[in-house]
Design a protein around this motif. Structure first.
Motif, PDB file in Angstrom:
ATOM      1  N   ARG A 302      48.521  33.927  35.523  1.00  0.00           N
ATOM      2  CA  ARG A 302      47.270  33.249  35.191  1.00  0.00           C
ATOM      3  C   ARG A 302      46.448  32.969  36.449  1.00  0.00           C
ATOM      4  N   GLU A 305      43.743  35.483  37.864  1.00  0.00           N
ATOM      5  CA  GLU A 305      42.391  35.499  37.301  1.00  0.00           C
ATOM      6  C   GLU A 305      41.842  36.930  37.181  1.00  0.00           C
ATOM      7  N   LEU A 306      42.682  37.848  36.735  1.00  0.00           N
ATOM      8  CA  LEU A 306      42.274  39.252  36.651  1.00  0.00           C
ATOM      9  C   LEU A 306      41.200  39.481  35.595  1.00  0.00           C
ATOM     10  N   THR A 307      41.024  38.528  34.677  1.00  0.00           N
ATOM     11  CA  THR A 307      39.980  38.681  33.665  1.00  0.00           C
ATOM     12  C   THR A 307      38.588  38.509  34.255  1.00  0.00           C
ATOM     13  N   ARG A 308      38.508  38.063  35.504  1.00  0.00           N
ATOM     14  CA  ARG A 308      37.196  37.906  36.137  1.00  0.00           C
ATOM     15  C   ARG A 308      36.644  39.213  36.675  1.00  0.00           C
ATOM     16  N   GLY A 309      37.349  40.310  36.480  1.00  0.00           N
ATOM     17  CA  GLY A 309      36.771  41.611  36.762  1.00  0.00           C
ATOM     18  C   GLY A 309      37.216  42.267  38.054  1.00  0.00           C
ATOM     19  N   ARG A 312      38.438  40.630  41.473  1.00  0.00           N
ATOM     20  CA  ARG A 312      39.789  40.062  41.471  1.00  0.00           C
ATOM     21  C   ARG A 312      40.841  41.177  41.562  1.00  0.00           C
ATOM     22  N   TRP A 313      40.565  42.320  40.926  1.00  0.00           N
ATOM     23  CA  TRP A 313      41.519  43.430  41.007  1.00  0.00           C
ATOM     24  C   TRP A 313      41.631  43.914  42.447  1.00  0.00           C
TER      25      TRP A 313
END
Length: 392
Positions: A302, A305-309, A312-313
């Motif tokens: 969590r 925060e990879l859902t931030r695009g 973050r990757w």
């Protein structure tokens, strides 16, 4: 995991981007593309196409960027007072850097040796030889490299720059002491190096000799200026520019594209000229980064925060950049040979998809190596640095 460890490793949700990790992520992925696309693209017809020079990204500028970042961030520890330029501070610095660099340097050949013994190998890699791997494990040699004894001749050719990193961090406190941490003195060293590079460039352009790759390219003096430039940058009074100014970053990428075409025309001239342009260009890129925030390695999915695009990757790739860098070539080449992945490459699109597939195949081994080898020592290093800072 202890409470202290958790406080170091858990980044807050909604935290800022770590610009240095993003830069590292881009750099290591470009090196990955250089080696993997370079091998897979042999199966497609590309000669004469206008975009031919862009198909295989060049790897050498991104290695230089790694060296500039190392010089900047390591020197910044001494400038900020996190590390003292004293006997105890330098010894602590050496311990932390050894824990940071050596475990993966030793682990990679230990992983590759049984693969070679089991014939899980690639014809595109040299034979595994203990005589070649042992000097690399001890970061040897210090003398000018002969091709046979060069780390680039090992089964994992990218390891040469990791060896130089070991040499440079051992020399760094001595250089800072001799220059009295003076920005002017450090810039003078960079200036002398640039004069030498300019002389080499003039000779290459006018006479076509000497051949820079591979003999000169992996040498200490050819690369030392990048590390010194990062050191000088950390010693300056300059402040970071606004990170919203994308034009300098765009200019650097335009420069890289121009270099792709120059290298396609004459690689030797490109290797001679590019250092002169790369030093100020990459230094300006580092100044764009926010050096006041560097995120610890998160300990939970969590916290990534990879859902931030994509940023973050890339940040995650930067955190794992050392593992990616040391493992990507041998594992990719083995995967390509064992799974016959090259048979899928028929066009630029299939080349892209096969490259992504190759990365997917080796990703589990890279992630596990990062988690169970590199990161185990990184946590210990982070904890020790925190304790040193609190007791200083």
């Amino acid at each position: 995991m202890s409470q202290a460890e958790m406080s170091l490793s858990n980044a807050p949700v909604g935290r800022p981007y770590d610009h240095f990790q993003i830069i590292r992520g881009i750099a290591c992925l470009m090196v990955f593309l250089n080696h993997v696309v370079g091998l897979l693209s042999n199966g497609i017809e590309k000669e004469g196409l206008w975009y031919d020079p862009l198909i295989i990204p060049l790897g050498f500028p991104w290695v230089w960027l790694f060296l500039i970042l190392s010089g900047f961030l390591l020197t910044k520890q001494f400038v900020d007072g996190t590390t003292k330029l004293s006997s105890s501070g330098i010894l602590d610095f050496y311990k932390r850097r050894c824990r940071r660099l050596l475990p993966m340097l030793w682990f990679v050949p230990l992983l590759l040796a049984p693969l070679y013994a089991l014939n899980v190998w690639s014809p595109f890699l040299p034979a595994f030889s203990l005589a070649k791997e042992l000097p690399v494990a001890f970061a040897l040699p210090w003398v000018p490299y002969l091709q046979e004894g060069n780390p680039v001749a090992s089964v994992n050719s990218p390891v040469w720059s990791a060896v130089l990193e070991v040499h440079y961090f051992l020399l760094l406190p001595l250089i800072l002491w001799l220059t009295n941490m003076s920005c002017r003195a450090m810039l003078s060293l960079v200036g002398l190096w640039l004069v030498g590079i300019a002389g080499l460039a003039i000779h290459v352009v006018t006479s076509g000799t000497p051949a820079i790759f591979p003999g000169i390219y992996q040498q200490h003096l050819y690369n030392f200026g990048f590390m010194l430039a990062g050191c000088a940058l950390a010693l300056t009074k300059l402040r970071s520019f606004s990170v919203n100014r994308w034009w300098p970053i765009s200019m650097i990428f335009l420069l890289i594209i121009a270099v792709q075409y120059l290298a396609a025309y004459d690689l030797n001239i490109a290797l001679a000229l590019l250092p002169i342009a790369a030093v100020p260009g990459f230094c300006f890129l580092v100044l764009q980064a926010n050096s006041n925030f560097q995120t610890p390695v998160p300990s939970s999915f969590r916290a990534l925060e990879l859902t931030r695009g994509p940023p973050r990757w890339l940040e995650l790739a930067g955190m794992m950049s050392y593992s990616i860098y040391l493992l990507h070539k041998p594992l990719s080449y083995i995967a390509i040979a064992q799974l016959d992945l090259a048979r899928f490459v028929k066009s630029p699109l299939s080349l892209l998809l096969t490259t992504l597939g190759t990365g997917t195949v080796i990703a589990p081994a890279v992630v596990l190596s990062f988690v169970f080898v590199e990161n185990k020592f990184r946590y210990r290093t982070a904890l020790q640095r925190s304790h040193t800072a609190k007791t200083a």
